[in-house]
Structures are given as structure tokens and as C-alpha cells.
Design an enzyme around this catalytic site. Sequence first.
Site, PDB file in Angstrom:
ATOM      1  N   ASP A   1       0.778  -1.391   0.008  1.00  8.97           N
ATOM      2  CA  ASP A   1      -0.175   0.085   0.049  1.00  8.97           C
ATOM      3  C   ASP A   1       0.921   1.288  -0.019  1.00  8.97           C
ATOM      4  O   ASP A   1       0.536   2.178  -0.587  1.00  8.97           O
ATOM      5  CB  ASP A   1      -0.945  -0.082   1.128  1.00  8.97           C
ATOM      6  CG  ASP A   1      -1.970  -1.119   1.023  1.00  8.97           C
ATOM      7  OD1 ASP A   1      -2.717  -1.343   2.036  1.00  8.97           O
ATOM      8  OD2 ASP A   1      -2.287  -1.487   0.013  1.00  8.97           O
TER       9      ASP A   1
ATOM     10  N   SER B   1       6.782  -8.310 -16.435  1.00 10.66           N
ATOM     11  CA  SER B   1       6.337  -7.836 -15.251  1.00 10.66           C
ATOM     12  C   SER B   1       6.786  -6.462 -14.854  1.00 10.66           C
ATOM     13  O   SER B   1       6.446  -5.725 -15.625  1.00 10.66           O
ATOM     14  CB  SER B   1       6.743  -8.964 -14.087  1.00 10.66           C
ATOM     15  OG  SER B   1       6.396  -8.870 -13.247  1.00 10.66           O
TER      16      SER B   1
ATOM     17  N   ASP C   1      -3.177 -14.225 -16.223  1.00  4.04           N
ATOM     18  CA  ASP C   1      -2.076 -13.701 -15.568  1.00  4.04           C
ATOM     19  C   ASP C   1      -2.715 -12.477 -14.568  1.00  4.04           C
ATOM     20  O   ASP C   1      -3.443 -11.670 -14.927  1.00  4.04           O
ATOM     21  CB  ASP C   1      -1.216 -12.976 -16.418  1.00  4.04           C
ATOM     22  CG  ASP C   1       0.116 -12.252 -15.959  1.00  4.04           C
ATOM     23  OD1 ASP C   1       0.132 -12.209 -14.830  1.00  4.04           O
ATOM     24  OD2 ASP C   1       0.945 -11.908 -16.854  1.00  4.04           O
TER      25      ASP C   1
ATOM     26  N   HIS D   1       1.625 -15.926 -15.318  1.00  3.35           N
ATOM     27  CA  HIS D   1       2.411 -14.867 -15.422  1.00  3.35           C
ATOM     28  C   HIS D   1       3.608 -15.232 -15.788  1.00  3.35           C
ATOM     29  O   HIS D   1       4.579 -14.506 -16.443  1.00  3.35           O
ATOM     30  CB  HIS D   1       2.412 -14.316 -13.982  1.00  3.35           C
ATOM     31  CG  HIS D   1       3.337 -13.212 -13.969  1.00  3.35           C
ATOM     32  ND1 HIS D   1       3.058 -11.888 -14.321  1.00  3.35           N
ATOM     33  CD2 HIS D   1       4.469 -12.994 -13.135  1.00  3.35           C
ATOM     34  CE1 HIS D   1       3.836 -11.117 -14.299  1.00  3.35           C
ATOM     35  NE2 HIS D   1       4.731 -11.640 -13.539  1.00  3.35           N
TER      36      HIS D   1
END
Length: 266
Positions: free
Chosen positions: A81, A139, A196, A252
Amino acid sequence: MDSSSVTGSISAGLYEDLVHYFKYASSAYCLVCPRPNGKTLVTPFTNLGGDIQGYVARDDGKREIIVAFRGSASIIAFLADALAILVPFVAPGVSVPAGVRVHTGFLLSWDSVALEILMIVSRQVKLHPEYAIVTSGHSLGGVLALFGAITLKQKYPNKTVRTYSYGAPRAGNKDFAMFVNEMFGENAYRVVHGNDGVPTIIPTALGYYHHGIEYWQYTYPVSEETTRACAPDGEDPTCSACISSRGINPAHWTYFGILATRPFCL
């Protein structure tokens, strides 16, 4: 995903390009890659503190300078976060509209290698002024490839710059996505494999928005016929955005039937 629910396959030539530039991205996972995708290695670059690794290569046949970025094992940390706060895109050599905001952690990563990459590419441009520039990454590397392409396009506005990302998360807000779309148009290639979970792991509810045309390879067997060009605004509800994120999952790590960490270095 049921292939009958998706239409609009891409051309064989475009599919070959998407696979070709993925091989640069997957080769960036290799610590030493003497001939990336069979081409000339200019120089590798690393920033161990920021877990960044990649290289600059040159394809004298296609007349391209390629900047490739590895994905990161610490991507989960970047998605925390505190680091997901949207901040102004302040980076070396970059000027953007006032409303543009990007992911804090991703920006810090780019800024840690930006000057080095600009210096390396600048030397290559002086030696090969007619060459285009291409960036590629998987990624987190896909986000860095996008930030790199923005920086290089602004430094070389008259030069063709293309960028390819594979399994990349959302990197900024809608103003950022629209800025990217205006700057690159069809020269920003964003690829997603099946379900993904990384491309949707940062939700739009946090103010994030994807850029550009998504090329969704949605079912098997992998081919141009099972890869769809989605809406150009970036958030096509009929493409991968329709699937809830499952985080970092098997989809992924494989694109076009190629393991994302497989090197093409000879």
C-alpha cells in the site's frame, strides 16, 4: 477462457513481433547474456539496491537499439500500500501534463537506472543515428520499459520509439494512460497471457488505469488466432480486465509457450 467468446485475432506478422521482443525480455533474467536474442550486446546494467537488471542490445539487421528489463522477484513488495500511492511523474528528462500520476515504487525503480540508460543509449544513437529504439520487459520490467520509452521518446522526439510489455501491472492513473496513448499510439504493445493476475493486481479502484492496446493471448494453442487486439483506450472490459486478479500465478510466468525466465543468449 472459451475461445468462442473472443474474436478479432491479430496478423501473423504482429504475432511474430510480439514473440520476438518477448525473447529480449526473458533474456534479461539471465545475469550474463552475451548475445541477446542472437543480437549484439552493448552493455548490461544493474541496480542491486532496487533489484533492477537488464541490458542494452543492438540489432544491426533491423537497425534497432533495444533496452530490455528483467522482472523482479520483489514485485510483491512494490505492490504494498505505501508504495502504491500515485505521485507526479518526476524523472530525468521527462515533462508530462500536470495531472499525470504514477506508482511510487515503480518510479523509484526507474529513477535508479534512468541516467545510466540515457547515457548508454545516447552513445548508441550517436553511432547509429538512423536506428529506431525499442524497449521491452516482463512484469515489473514491462513498467520500466514503458517509463524508459517515455523518457527516450522525449529525448529523441523525431526518432521511432516502440515499447513492449508482458504481464505488466497498471503503472499510473488515467491521465498517465491517455498521455502514453497520445505519445505512442500503436507503438505501445501491452501483452497479457490468459488469466495472468499481475496486470490487474493493482485495481482501478485505487485510481490506476492501463494504457494502450492490450494484446490478449487468451486460450490455446498459442498463435495469432488466439491472440486478440483489444480496445485502444487500455481498459477493455471484454479482455483480461474481465478476470479477477489471482496475483502472481502460473500464467504470469509463461508467454507464447515460453518460460518468462528462459534466456535467448546465443
